[in-house]
Design a protein around this motif. Structure first.
Motif, PDB file in Angstrom:
ATOM      1  N   GLN A 198      -9.173   5.245  -0.210  1.00  0.00           N
ATOM      2  CA  GLN A 198      -8.241   5.278   0.909  1.00  0.00           C
ATOM      3  C   GLN A 198      -7.710   3.871   1.104  1.00  0.00           C
ATOM      4  OE1 GLN A 198     -10.029   6.718   4.492  1.00  0.00           O
ATOM      5  NE2 GLN A 198      -8.215   6.401   5.726  1.00  0.00           N
ATOM      6  N   SER A 199      -6.404   3.722   1.201  1.00  0.00           N
ATOM      7  CA  SER A 199      -5.807   2.400   1.354  1.00  0.00           C
ATOM      8  C   SER A 199      -6.394   1.657   2.535  1.00  0.00           C
ATOM      9  CB  SER A 199      -4.291   2.510   1.538  1.00  0.00           C
ATOM     10  OG  SER A 199      -3.689   2.933   0.356  1.00  0.00           O
ATOM     11  N   GLY A 200      -6.841   0.438   2.279  1.00  0.00           N
ATOM     12  CA  GLY A 200      -7.354  -0.429   3.326  1.00  0.00           C
ATOM     13  C   GLY A 200      -8.767  -0.136   3.784  1.00  0.00           C
ATOM     14  N   VAL A 201      -9.431   0.873   3.202  1.00  0.00           N
ATOM     15  CA  VAL A 201     -10.791   1.231   3.621  1.00  0.00           C
ATOM     16  C   VAL A 201     -11.711   1.099   2.415  1.00  0.00           C
ATOM     17  CG1 VAL A 201     -12.272   3.024   4.589  1.00  0.00           C
ATOM     18  CG2 VAL A 201      -9.889   2.831   5.336  1.00  0.00           C
ATOM     19  N   ALA A 202     -12.556   0.064   2.430  1.00  0.00           N
ATOM     20  CA  ALA A 202     -13.452  -0.167   1.303  1.00  0.00           C
ATOM     21  C   ALA A 202     -14.567   0.857   1.252  1.00  0.00           C
ATOM     22  CB  ALA A 202     -14.043  -1.570   1.381  1.00  0.00           C
ATOM     23  N   GLY A 203     -15.043   1.296   2.388  1.00  0.00           N
ATOM     24  CA  GLY A 203     -16.112   2.287   2.426  1.00  0.00           C
ATOM     25  C   GLY A 203     -17.485   1.649   2.280  1.00  0.00           C
ATOM     26  N   SER A 232       0.816  -1.219   0.000  1.00  0.00           N
ATOM     27  CA  SER A 232       0.000   0.000   0.000  1.00  0.00           C
ATOM     28  C   SER A 232       0.849   1.269   0.000  1.00  0.00           C
ATOM     29  CB  SER A 232      -0.927   0.000   1.223  1.00  0.00           C
ATOM     30  OG  SER A 232      -0.171  -0.055   2.416  1.00  0.00           O
ATOM     31  N   GLY A 233       2.152   1.146  -0.189  1.00  0.00           N
ATOM     32  CA  GLY A 233       3.017   2.325  -0.270  1.00  0.00           C
ATOM     33  C   GLY A 233       2.746   3.098  -1.557  1.00  0.00           C
ATOM     34  N   ILE A 234       3.254   4.326  -1.638  1.00  0.00           N
ATOM     35  CA  ILE A 234       2.993   5.149  -2.816  1.00  0.00           C
ATOM     36  C   ILE A 234       3.692   4.614  -4.065  1.00  0.00           C
ATOM     37  CG2 ILE A 234       2.501   7.246  -1.506  1.00  0.00           C
ATOM     38  CD1 ILE A 234       5.326   8.225  -2.221  1.00  0.00           C
ATOM     39  N   ASN A 235       4.670   3.720  -3.894  1.00  0.00           N
ATOM     40  CA  ASN A 235       5.344   3.103  -5.033  1.00  0.00           C
ATOM     41  C   ASN A 235       4.843   1.690  -5.299  1.00  0.00           C
ATOM     42  OD1 ASN A 235       6.476   1.997  -2.686  1.00  0.00           O
ATOM     43  ND2 ASN A 235       8.384   1.545  -3.731  1.00  0.00           N
ATOM     44  N   GLN A 236       3.750   1.293  -4.630  1.00  0.00           N
ATOM     45  CA  GLN A 236       3.250  -0.070  -4.745  1.00  0.00           C
ATOM     46  C   GLN A 236       1.791  -0.083  -5.199  1.00  0.00           C
ATOM     47  OE1 GLN A 236       4.176  -1.116  -0.597  1.00  0.00           O
ATOM     48  NE2 GLN A 236       5.474  -2.740  -1.438  1.00  0.00           N
ATOM     49  N   LEU A 237       1.412  -1.213  -5.757  1.00  0.00           N
ATOM     50  CA  LEU A 237       0.019  -1.500  -6.106  1.00  0.00           C
ATOM     51  C   LEU A 237      -0.327  -2.846  -5.504  1.00  0.00           C
ATOM     52  CD1 LEU A 237       0.227  -0.522  -9.894  1.00  0.00           C
ATOM     53  CD2 LEU A 237      -0.802   0.840  -8.057  1.00  0.00           C
ATOM     54  N   ASN A 238      -1.624  -3.093  -5.341  1.00  0.00           N
ATOM     55  CA  ASN A 238      -2.074  -4.381  -4.837  1.00  0.00           C
ATOM     56  C   ASN A 238      -3.238  -4.826  -5.709  1.00  0.00           C
ATOM     57  OD1 ASN A 238      -2.857  -6.646  -3.461  1.00  0.00           O
ATOM     58  ND2 ASN A 238      -2.743  -5.698  -1.437  1.00  0.00           N
ATOM     59  N   CYS A 239      -2.898  -5.525  -6.768  1.00  0.00           N
ATOM     60  CA  CYS A 239      -3.829  -6.025  -7.773  1.00  0.00           C
ATOM     61  C   CYS A 239      -4.472  -4.888  -8.579  1.00  0.00           C
ATOM     62  CB  CYS A 239      -4.914  -6.902  -7.155  1.00  0.00           C
ATOM     63  SG  CYS A 239      -5.928  -7.764  -8.385  1.00  0.00           S
ATOM     64  N   PRO A 240      -3.674  -4.246  -9.439  1.00  0.00           N
ATOM     65  CA  PRO A 240      -4.274  -3.233 -10.304  1.00  0.00           C
ATOM     66  C   PRO A 240      -5.351  -3.869 -11.184  1.00  0.00           C
ATOM     67  CG  PRO A 240      -2.050  -3.755 -11.039  1.00  0.00           C
ATOM     68  CD  PRO A 240      -2.256  -4.454  -9.737  1.00  0.00           C
ATOM     69  N   TRP A 241      -6.517  -3.239 -11.195  1.00  0.00           N
ATOM     70  CA  TRP A 241      -7.710  -3.838 -11.791  1.00  0.00           C
ATOM     71  C   TRP A 241      -8.162  -3.101 -13.045  1.00  0.00           C
ATOM     72  CZ3 TRP A 241      -9.657  -8.296  -9.923  1.00  0.00           C
ATOM     73  CH2 TRP A 241     -10.950  -8.673 -10.289  1.00  0.00           C
ATOM     74  N   GLY A 242      -7.695  -1.864 -13.226  1.00  0.00           N
ATOM     75  CA  GLY A 242      -8.082  -1.074 -14.383  1.00  0.00           C
ATOM     76  C   GLY A 242      -7.078   0.025 -14.621  1.00  0.00           C
ATOM     77  N   ASN A 295      -7.153  -3.883  -4.406  1.00  0.00           N
ATOM     78  CA  ASN A 295      -7.068  -4.356  -3.024  1.00  0.00           C
ATOM     79  C   ASN A 295      -6.661  -3.268  -2.038  1.00  0.00           C
ATOM     80  OD1 ASN A 295      -7.935  -6.858  -3.843  1.00  0.00           O
ATOM     81  ND2 ASN A 295      -5.897  -7.752  -3.913  1.00  0.00           N
ATOM     82  N   ASN A 296      -6.251  -2.111  -2.547  1.00  0.00           N
ATOM     83  CA  ASN A 296      -5.990  -0.964  -1.682  1.00  0.00           C
ATOM     84  C   ASN A 296      -7.162   0.013  -1.660  1.00  0.00           C
ATOM     85  OD1 ASN A 296      -3.401  -1.491  -0.597  1.00  0.00           O
ATOM     86  ND2 ASN A 296      -2.453  -0.944  -2.535  1.00  0.00           N
ATOM     87  N   HIS A 297      -8.206  -0.287  -2.433  1.00  0.00           N
ATOM     88  CA  HIS A 297      -9.427   0.539  -2.448  1.00  0.00           C
ATOM     89  C   HIS A 297      -9.118   1.992  -2.784  1.00  0.00           C
ATOM     90  CE1 HIS A 297     -11.255  -2.973  -0.627  1.00  0.00           C
ATOM     91  NE2 HIS A 297     -10.310  -2.940   0.290  1.00  0.00           N
ATOM     92  N   ARG A 298      -8.307   2.180  -3.831  1.00  0.00           N
ATOM     93  CA  ARG A 298      -7.937   3.545  -4.199  1.00  0.00           C
ATOM     94  C   ARG A 298      -7.674   3.641  -5.700  1.00  0.00           C
ATOM     95  NH1 ARG A 298      -1.706   3.541  -1.747  1.00  0.00           N
ATOM     96  NH2 ARG A 298      -0.890   2.049  -3.270  1.00  0.00           N
ATOM     97  N   ILE A 299      -7.670   4.859  -6.194  1.00  0.00           N
ATOM     98  CA  ILE A 299      -7.226   5.140  -7.548  1.00  0.00           C
ATOM     99  C   ILE A 299      -5.937   5.932  -7.431  1.00  0.00           C
ATOM    100  CG2 ILE A 299      -7.712   6.345  -9.699  1.00  0.00           C
ATOM    101  CD1 ILE A 299     -10.666   5.705  -9.245  1.00  0.00           C
ATOM    102  N   GLN A 300      -4.907   5.434  -8.105  1.00  0.00           N
ATOM    103  CA  GLN A 300      -3.597   6.066  -8.067  1.00  0.00           C
ATOM    104  C   GLN A 300      -3.341   6.820  -9.372  1.00  0.00           C
ATOM    105  OE1 GLN A 300      -2.980   5.929  -4.816  1.00  0.00           O
ATOM    106  NE2 GLN A 300      -0.825   5.505  -5.177  1.00  0.00           N
ATOM    107  N   ARG A 301      -2.757   7.987  -9.252  1.00  0.00           N
ATOM    108  CA  ARG A 301      -2.358   8.788 -10.403  1.00  0.00           C
ATOM    109  C   ARG A 301      -0.835   8.722 -10.491  1.00  0.00           C
ATOM    110  NH1 ARG A 301      -1.573  14.973 -10.718  1.00  0.00           N
ATOM    111  NH2 ARG A 301      -1.741  15.347 -12.946  1.00  0.00           N
ATOM    112  N   TRP A 302      -0.326   8.277 -11.645  1.00  0.00           N
ATOM    113  CA  TRP A 302       1.109   8.182 -11.873  1.00  0.00           C
ATOM    114  C   TRP A 302       1.471   9.074 -13.044  1.00  0.00           C
ATOM    115  CZ3 TRP A 302       4.803   4.315  -9.965  1.00  0.00           C
ATOM    116  CH2 TRP A 302       4.306   3.585  -8.891  1.00  0.00           C
ATOM    117  N   LEU A 303       2.402   9.969 -12.832  1.00  0.00           N
ATOM    118  CA  LEU A 303       2.888  10.839 -13.889  1.00  0.00           C
ATOM    119  C   LEU A 303       3.899  10.080 -14.743  1.00  0.00           C
ATOM    120  CD1 LEU A 303       3.392  14.113 -11.819  1.00  0.00           C
ATOM    121  CD2 LEU A 303       1.427  13.456 -13.227  1.00  0.00           C
TER     122      LEU A 303
END
Length: 139
Positions: free
Chosen positions: A115-120, A70-80, A95-103
């Motif tokens: 938010q990492s680890g929070v499904a909501g 769940s670090g900013i340089n990691q993904l946990n099962c990118p799904w899209g 699996n981190n319940h977030r959308i990451q933006r990578w430049l």
């Protein structure tokens, strides 16, 4: 697969399941840009794998680090994945319940939804709904 042709051609992977740069593991999504480059959300390897047009030898990792986390340089099962015309990647990090933006060229991303680890429990916390809105320009 070319229109009218009886067979397709492998353009990425095709060397068995695995973590080497010429392999893909479990994948649920890919994106093809206007230059016919392919970005693969490689869930099993926790990375986004980029295959340049006409390069069927090996891809390169452009997001994640092959280790679930769940670090900013990691993904946990990118799904899209969605890639803008300027090369910015928006990644559904399932699996981190977030959308990451990578430049382009970055070694880490930033969380733009979820938010990492929070499904909501509420619809406004649902990363899938936010992903749908993001790719359809609904804000």
């Amino acid at each position: 697969w070319s229109p009218g042709q009886p067979m397709g051609v492998t353009v990425a992977g095709g060397r068995g399941q695995g973590a080497a740069y010429n392999q893909i593991s479990t994948s649920y999504a890919f994106y093809v840009d206007v230059s016919s480059n392919i970005y693969i959300a490689d869930c099993g390897n926790h990375r986004i794998h980029f295959w340049a047009f006409r390069n069927t030898t090996a891809g390169k990792m452009v997001a994640g680090n092959n280790v679930a986390g769940s670090g900013i340089n990691q993904l946990n099962c990118p799904w899209g994945i969605y890639v803008t015309s300027t090369g910015i990647m928006y990644i559904v990090d399932r699996n981190n319940h977030r959308i990451q933006r990578w430049l382009p060229g970055a070694t880490s991303g930033s969380t733009v939804a979820g938010q990492s680890g929070v499904a909501g429990a509420y619809s406004y916390q649902d990363v899938v709904q936010k992903w749908y809105h993001l790719i359809n320009g609904i804000f």
